[in-house]
Design a protein around this motif. Structure first.
Motif: not given
Length: 157
Positions: A131-135, A138-157
């Motif tokens: 789970x990380x901020x899109x953009x 690292x592309x390699x990290x996303x590729x190495x995971x089974x799934x990527x959960x993006x951090x979206x604005x709804x998850x912020x304070x």
């Protein structure tokens, strides 16, 4: 309910959320959402100790939520550069805990962890979530995971 171990790279998430959204990650909401889906067996937040009251309050809040907080001193070198990352510590903890859970969740966008996630999947067949901020992940990290959960604005304070 599946078991999970959570590894939060606090510095990485702080700076990437600030850069993209200008806001902070909501660890309490993150915990609530995760707890509704998983049995959280381990949860560790890795941070840098700066002897600052605001940092201590934040670290206490993480503990109150349910995280174990591991601190490393901030080191300012004589050449002006600084050191304060937890890559090796996170790696050791992931390798130790991955065989004990169904899934691991790495809260970081640091590409240095791509090899670690590949190793975890191959050696232990443990499912890996990033789970990380899109953009700023690292592309390699996303590729190495089974799934990527993006951090979206709804998850912020």
């Amino acid at each position: 309910m599946k078991t999970i171990a959570v590894f939060a790279d606090v510095q990485n998430i702080y700076y990437t959320c600030r850069e993209v959204y200008g806001r902070s990650f909501n660890y309490r909401l993150f915990w609530q959402q995760l707890q509704s889906q998983y049995d959280i067996k381990y949860a560790t937040a890795y941070a840098i100790e700066r002897h600052d009251d605001q940092q201590r309050k934040f670290q206490d809040a993480l503990r109150h939520i349910g995280f174990e907080v591991k601190l490393k001193p901030f080191i300012l070198r004589s050449d002006g550069s600084s050191k304060g990352d937890w890559d090796v510590g996170i790696t050791i903890d992931v390798l130790t805990q991955a065989p004990e859970v169904d899934e691991i969740l790495l809260l970081s966008g640091d590409g240095d962890f791509a090899l670690l996630l590949n190793t975890i999947r191959e050696r232990f067949a443990t499912r890996c979530i990033v789970q990380s901020v899109p953009g700023l992940t690292a592309h390699a990290l996303i590729q190495s995971a089974d799934v990527h959960w993006p951090v979206t604005a709804e998850m912020l304070v």
